[in-house]
Design a protein around this motif. Sequence first.
Motif, short mmCIF file in Angstrom:
data_model
loop_
_atom_site.label_atom_id
_atom_site.label_comp_id
_atom_site.label_asym_id
_atom_site.label_seq_id
_atom_site.Cartn_x
_atom_site.Cartn_y
_atom_site.Cartn_z
N LEU A 185 41.34 34.32 31.32
CA LEU A 185 41.18 33.38 32.43
C LEU A 185 41.79 33.95 33.71
N ALA A 186 42.95 34.58 33.58
CA ALA A 186 43.59 35.18 34.76
C ALA A 186 42.66 36.23 35.38
N TYR A 187 42.06 37.06 34.53
CA TYR A 187 41.14 38.08 35.02
C TYR A 187 39.98 37.44 35.79
N SER A 188 39.45 36.35 35.26
CA SER A 188 38.35 35.66 35.92
C SER A 188 38.75 35.19 37.32
N TYR A 189 39.93 34.61 37.44
CA TYR A 189 40.40 34.14 38.73
C TYR A 189 40.64 35.31 39.70
N PHE A 190 41.31 36.35 39.22
CA PHE A 190 41.60 37.49 40.09
C PHE A 190 40.31 38.17 40.56
N ASN A 191 39.36 38.29 39.65
CA ASN A 191 38.08 38.90 40.00
C ASN A 191 37.36 38.04 41.06
N GLY A 192 37.43 36.73 40.92
CA GLY A 192 36.84 35.84 41.92
C GLY A 192 37.51 36.00 43.27
N ALA A 193 38.84 36.13 43.26
CA ALA A 193 39.57 36.34 44.52
C ALA A 193 39.14 37.65 45.17
N LEU A 194 38.96 38.67 44.35
CA LEU A 194 38.56 39.97 44.87
C LEU A 194 37.16 39.92 45.49
N GLN A 195 36.29 39.08 44.96
CA GLN A 195 34.96 38.94 45.52
C GLN A 195 35.00 38.28 46.91
N ILE A 196 36.01 37.47 47.14
CA ILE A 196 36.15 36.80 48.43
C ILE A 196 36.79 37.72 49.45
N GLN A 197 37.84 38.40 49.01
CA GLN A 197 38.60 39.22 49.94
C GLN A 197 39.12 40.46 49.21
N ARG A 198 38.73 41.62 49.71
CA ARG A 198 39.24 42.88 49.15
C ARG A 198 40.69 43.02 49.58
N SER A 199 41.58 43.08 48.59
CA SER A 199 42.99 43.26 48.92
C SER A 199 43.66 44.04 47.80
N TRP A 200 44.73 44.77 48.18
CA TRP A 200 45.48 45.53 47.19
C TRP A 200 46.13 44.59 46.17
N ASP A 201 46.52 43.41 46.61
CA ASP A 201 47.13 42.45 45.69
C ASP A 201 46.15 42.10 44.56
N ALA A 202 44.91 41.80 44.93
CA ALA A 202 43.91 41.43 43.92
C ALA A 202 43.63 42.61 42.99
N PHE A 203 43.51 43.82 43.56
CA PHE A 203 43.28 45.01 42.71
C PHE A 203 44.43 45.21 41.73
N LEU A 204 45.65 45.07 42.21
CA LEU A 204 46.83 45.24 41.36
C LEU A 204 46.87 44.18 40.25
N LEU A 205 46.59 42.94 40.61
CA LEU A 205 46.61 41.87 39.61
C LEU A 205 45.52 42.09 38.55
N ILE A 206 44.37 42.56 38.97
CA ILE A 206 43.29 42.86 38.01
C ILE A 206 43.73 43.99 37.09
N ALA A 207 44.34 45.02 37.65
CA ALA A 207 44.79 46.15 36.83
C ALA A 207 45.83 45.70 35.80
N LEU A 208 46.79 44.90 36.23
CA LEU A 208 47.81 44.40 35.30
C LEU A 208 47.18 43.56 34.19
N THR A 209 46.22 42.75 34.57
CA THR A 209 45.54 41.90 33.58
C THR A 209 44.73 42.74 32.61
N LYS A 210 44.06 43.79 33.12
CA LYS A 210 43.30 44.68 32.22
C LYS A 210 44.22 45.38 31.24
N ILE A 211 45.41 45.73 31.67
CA ILE A 211 46.39 46.34 30.76
C ILE A 211 46.70 45.37 29.63
N GLU A 212 46.97 44.13 29.99
CA GLU A 212 47.28 43.11 28.97
C GLU A 212 46.10 42.88 28.03
N LEU A 213 44.88 42.97 28.54
CA LEU A 213 43.68 42.77 27.73
C LEU A 213 43.33 44.01 26.90
#
Length: 173
Positions: free
Chosen positions: A142-170
């Motif tokens: 679910l976290a990945y889904s939200y972060f990916n949605g945020a990234l679609q709205i606005q490209r930001s290093w924060d969103a990329f980092l959060l997606i990377a951390l979530t992918k590690i957990e997954l």
Amino acid sequence: MVARAEASFARGDYADASAIFQRLTMAQRNNSMFWFNYGASLLELGKYDDAINALRYAVRMHGKLRYPAALYLAEAYRRKGETNHANVVMHWLLRQKSMPPQLLEEILQLNERLAEASRSLGDFDELVNLGIWEYKNHRYALAYSYFNGALQIQRSWDAFLLIALTKIELGKI
């Protein structure tokens, strides 16, 4: 009378079903099934404020329909356009420990629709905050889904980092 109300609901005659369930709730105020069905009928009629009131009453009764009533309550808020209220109800539902698997699947589907609504509204901060909430609660998909949605709205290093951390957990990195 209950069978007639259920039959009306099943065939899509929500006006008749809601009228009958309303009478039943007045006759038996402590019957959560009647309140749940009354709220569901009102929801289908597009009477969101009345549906919300009936479904909130069903949730507060702590009966066996508490979680399904909460799911319908979140849907009523979503349809009314009150996504913040819907998200509060969804987060409460997702924190419950003894959720039937089928209901959990419906909850996750509604949660995805809420995320989609937030994405369409362009609410970057809300999606990031929802993602962080899910991440903290170890619901990484679910976290990945939200972060990916945020990234679609606005490209930001924060969103990329959060997606990377979530992918590690997954286990995807």
